[in-house]
Scaffold this motif. Structure first.
Motif, PDB file in Angstrom:
ATOM      1  N   GLU A 127       4.974  -1.464 -10.172  1.00 35.27           N
ATOM      2  CA  GLU A 127       4.686  -0.362  -9.254  1.00 35.27           C
ATOM      3  C   GLU A 127       3.653   0.581  -9.846  1.00 35.27           C
ATOM      4  O   GLU A 127       3.708   0.932 -11.012  1.00 35.27           O
ATOM      5  CB  GLU A 127       5.977   0.436  -8.987  1.00 35.27           C
ATOM      6  N   GLU A 128       2.699   0.994  -9.040  1.00 29.18           N
ATOM      7  CA  GLU A 128       1.739   1.983  -9.508  1.00 29.18           C
ATOM      8  C   GLU A 128       2.448   3.320  -9.707  1.00 29.18           C
ATOM      9  O   GLU A 128       3.421   3.619  -9.044  1.00 29.18           O
ATOM     10  CB  GLU A 128       0.617   2.203  -8.480  1.00 29.18           C
ATOM     11  N   THR A 129       1.929   4.113 -10.625  1.00 26.35           N
ATOM     12  CA  THR A 129       2.467   5.460 -10.785  1.00 26.35           C
ATOM     13  C   THR A 129       1.640   6.444  -9.972  1.00 26.35           C
ATOM     14  O   THR A 129       2.037   7.577  -9.768  1.00 26.35           O
ATOM     15  CB  THR A 129       2.447   5.887 -12.268  1.00 26.35           C
ATOM     16  N   ARG A 130       0.494   5.978  -9.489  1.00 23.04           N
ATOM     17  CA  ARG A 130      -0.398   6.853  -8.725  1.00 23.04           C
ATOM     18  C   ARG A 130      -1.126   5.995  -7.687  1.00 23.04           C
ATOM     19  O   ARG A 130      -1.719   4.979  -8.022  1.00 23.04           O
ATOM     20  CB  ARG A 130      -1.396   7.488  -9.702  1.00 23.04           C
ATOM     21  N   ILE A 131      -1.063   6.409  -6.431  1.00 25.84           N
ATOM     22  CA  ILE A 131      -1.758   5.673  -5.364  1.00 25.84           C
ATOM     23  C   ILE A 131      -2.788   6.612  -4.748  1.00 25.84           C
ATOM     24  O   ILE A 131      -2.475   7.764  -4.435  1.00 25.84           O
ATOM     25  CB  ILE A 131      -0.782   5.213  -4.258  1.00 25.84           C
ATOM     26  N   GLU A 132      -4.011   6.115  -4.577  1.00 27.42           N
ATOM     27  CA  GLU A 132      -5.073   6.951  -4.018  1.00 27.42           C
ATOM     28  C   GLU A 132      -5.728   6.241  -2.841  1.00 27.42           C
ATOM     29  O   GLU A 132      -5.929   5.032  -2.861  1.00 27.42           O
ATOM     30  CB  GLU A 132      -6.136   7.257  -5.078  1.00 27.42           C
ATOM     31  N   CYS A 133      -6.070   7.025  -1.815  1.00 25.94           N
ATOM     32  CA  CYS A 133      -6.779   6.459  -0.666  1.00 25.94           C
ATOM     33  C   CYS A 133      -7.538   7.560   0.064  1.00 25.94           C
ATOM     34  O   CYS A 133      -6.930   8.450   0.672  1.00 25.94           O
ATOM     35  CB  CYS A 133      -5.792   5.776   0.280  1.00 25.94           C
ATOM     36  N   ASP A 134      -8.849   7.504  -0.013  1.00 29.76           N
ATOM     37  CA  ASP A 134      -9.715   8.405   0.749  1.00 29.76           C
ATOM     38  C   ASP A 134      -9.274   9.876   0.666  1.00 29.76           C
ATOM     39  O   ASP A 134      -9.106  10.542   1.676  1.00 29.76           O
ATOM     40  CB  ASP A 134      -9.773   7.953   2.216  1.00 29.76           C
ATOM     41  N   GLY A 135      -9.068  10.349  -0.561  1.00 30.37           N
ATOM     42  CA  GLY A 135      -8.723  11.762  -0.743  1.00 30.37           C
ATOM     43  C   GLY A 135      -7.230  12.060  -0.737  1.00 30.37           C
ATOM     44  O   GLY A 135      -6.812  13.167  -1.072  1.00 30.37           O
ATOM     45  N   ILE A 136      -6.421  11.057  -0.348  1.00 23.87           N
ATOM     46  CA  ILE A 136      -4.957  11.235  -0.411  1.00 23.87           C
ATOM     47  C   ILE A 136      -4.491  10.670  -1.760  1.00 23.87           C
ATOM     48  O   ILE A 136      -4.775   9.520  -2.082  1.00 23.87           O
ATOM     49  CB  ILE A 136      -4.238  10.481   0.730  1.00 23.87           C
ATOM     50  N   VAL A 137      -3.809  11.493  -2.540  1.00 28.77           N
ATOM     51  CA  VAL A 137      -3.308  11.053  -3.847  1.00 28.77           C
ATOM     52  C   VAL A 137      -1.788  11.221  -3.859  1.00 28.77           C
ATOM     53  O   VAL A 137      -1.273  12.306  -3.591  1.00 28.77           O
ATOM     54  CB  VAL A 137      -3.930  11.875  -5.004  1.00 28.77           C
ATOM     55  N   VAL A 138      -1.082  10.132  -4.166  1.00 28.31           N
ATOM     56  CA  VAL A 138       0.381  10.183  -4.284  1.00 28.31           C
ATOM     57  C   VAL A 138       0.739   9.879  -5.735  1.00 28.31           C
ATOM     58  O   VAL A 138       0.441   8.800  -6.240  1.00 28.31           O
ATOM     59  CB  VAL A 138       1.054   9.151  -3.349  1.00 28.31           C
ATOM     60  N   ASP A 139       1.327  10.859  -6.405  1.00 22.83           N
ATOM     61  CA  ASP A 139       1.785  10.686  -7.777  1.00 22.83           C
ATOM     62  C   ASP A 139       3.274  10.348  -7.716  1.00 22.83           C
ATOM     63  O   ASP A 139       4.110  11.213  -7.450  1.00 22.83           O
ATOM     64  CB  ASP A 139       1.556  11.978  -8.578  1.00 22.83           C
ATOM     65  N   GLN A 144       4.466  14.119  -6.268  1.00 20.87           N
ATOM     66  CA  GLN A 144       3.544  15.101  -5.680  1.00 20.87           C
ATOM     67  C   GLN A 144       2.510  14.395  -4.819  1.00 20.87           C
ATOM     68  O   GLN A 144       2.143  13.253  -5.082  1.00 20.87           O
ATOM     69  CB  GLN A 144       2.818  15.881  -6.780  1.00 20.87           C
ATOM     70  N   VAL A 145       2.042  15.114  -3.804  1.00 23.90           N
ATOM     71  CA  VAL A 145       0.989  14.594  -2.926  1.00 23.90           C
ATOM     72  C   VAL A 145      -0.136  15.616  -2.845  1.00 23.90           C
ATOM     73  O   VAL A 145       0.109  16.821  -2.722  1.00 23.90           O
ATOM     74  CB  VAL A 145       1.541  14.310  -1.508  1.00 23.90           C
ATOM     75  N   PHE A 146      -1.376  15.117  -2.925  1.00 26.44           N
ATOM     76  CA  PHE A 146      -2.551  15.977  -2.777  1.00 26.44           C
ATOM     77  C   PHE A 146      -3.453  15.392  -1.702  1.00 26.44           C
ATOM     78  O   PHE A 146      -3.621  14.177  -1.616  1.00 26.44           O
ATOM     79  CB  PHE A 146      -3.337  16.056  -4.092  1.00 26.44           C
ATOM     80  N   VAL A 147      -4.010  16.254  -0.880  1.00 28.35           N
ATOM     81  CA  VAL A 147      -5.000  15.828   0.115  1.00 28.35           C
ATOM     82  C   VAL A 147      -6.282  16.600  -0.184  1.00 28.35           C
ATOM     83  O   VAL A 147      -6.299  17.827  -0.116  1.00 28.35           O
ATOM     84  CB  VAL A 147      -4.523  16.099   1.555  1.00 28.35           C
ATOM     85  N   ASP A 148      -7.318  15.852  -0.580  1.00 31.53           N
ATOM     86  CA  ASP A 148      -8.596  16.463  -0.989  1.00 31.53           C
ATOM     87  C   ASP A 148      -8.370  17.565  -2.026  1.00 31.53           C
ATOM     88  O   ASP A 148      -8.960  18.654  -1.970  1.00 31.53           O
ATOM     89  CB  ASP A 148      -9.353  17.007   0.231  1.00 31.53           C
ATOM     90  N   GLY A 149      -7.466  17.284  -2.975  1.00 25.97           N
ATOM     91  CA  GLY A 149      -7.230  18.209  -4.074  1.00 25.97           C
ATOM     92  C   GLY A 149      -6.207  19.305  -3.807  1.00 25.97           C
ATOM     93  O   GLY A 149      -5.792  20.016  -4.718  1.00 25.97           O
TER      94      GLY A 149
END
Length: 226
Positions: A127-139, A144-149
């Motif tokens: 399993e990834e510890t961090r998933i990213e897609c077009d500015g969406i980051v899921v840690d 935690q979730v970030f959208v465009d930072g």
């Protein structure tokens, strides 16, 4: 970790190359076979093969027979490709222990997404510890979730739902499948609870909420525009 190896079996060299190119881009090693006999020879000679992508219609030995032979001694995941959208074929495939069944023509991106979902499900792909897609980051670890930072506050189930969508990009997911994977098999509530969570999740993601597309009468698909 060494690159996972995938065996691509199809008598059309153009199809093999197309699938191989997409898999190699994702960091996989690829072995190729043009018929069923060659496929079994390669498979039994290479213990590193983590998954088999297998065409049904092939010379010498067809995909069904190859799958039967593999299943006698191995539980390695198998994705079956076929040009015929026949329900009987699909049922036979599942009886033989096929993990996924994809009809031609198909999107190579979808095939790769299915490969990754299966390897993740079987524990082969960590399993990834961090998933990213077009500015969406899921840690995953920090939850935690970030959208465009910008940090976005999600409930536990919204977080699980977003993670599941990102891990299955481009794949049409039925409500039942989402319930089974996000709410787990012991959940007996109303499937409409998914719609409520999706609505809230879309709202919290702002413009990027549009990436969660409704498939009427079925469920949802997470897909980035363009």
């Amino acid at each position: 970790m060494d690159a996972l190896k995938i065996l691509v079996v199809d008598d059309e060299s153009r199809m093999r190359k197309l699938v191989k190119d997409f898999l190699v881009k994702k960091g996989y090693e690829v072995a190729e076979a043009g018929d069923g006999e060659e496929a079994l020879e390669i498979f039994w000679g290479d213990p590193k093969i983590a998954l088999v992508i297998l065409d049904v219609m092939m010379p010498k030995l067809d995909g069904w027979e190859v799958c039967k032979q593999i299943r006698k001694q191995s539980s390695v995941p198998v994705i079956m490709l076929t040009a015929r959208a026949d329900e009987r074929d699909e049922l036979l495939g599942f009886e033989l222990g096929v993990d996924e069944y994809i009809s031609k023509p198909f999107s190579p991106k979808i095939l790769v997404a299915r490969v990754e979902a299966i390897l993740r499900r079987t524990g082969t792909l960590s399993e990834e510890t961090r998933i990213e897609c077009d500015g969406i980051v899921v840690d995953i670890v920090a939850h935690q979730v970030f959208v465009d930072g910008t940090p976005v506050e999600l409930s536990f189930k919204e977080f699980e739902l977003l993670s599941y969508f990102l891990q299955n990009q481009g794949i049409a997911l039925s409500r039942e499948k989402i319930l089974n994977n996000v709410w787990n098999y012991d959940y007996f509530g109303d499937a409409r609870t998914i719609d409520t969570h999706v609505k809230k999740l879309r709202s919290k993601l702002g413009k990027k909420g549009e990436y969660i597309r409704t498939i009427w009468g079925m469920g949802y698909k997470f897909e980035v525009n363009g």
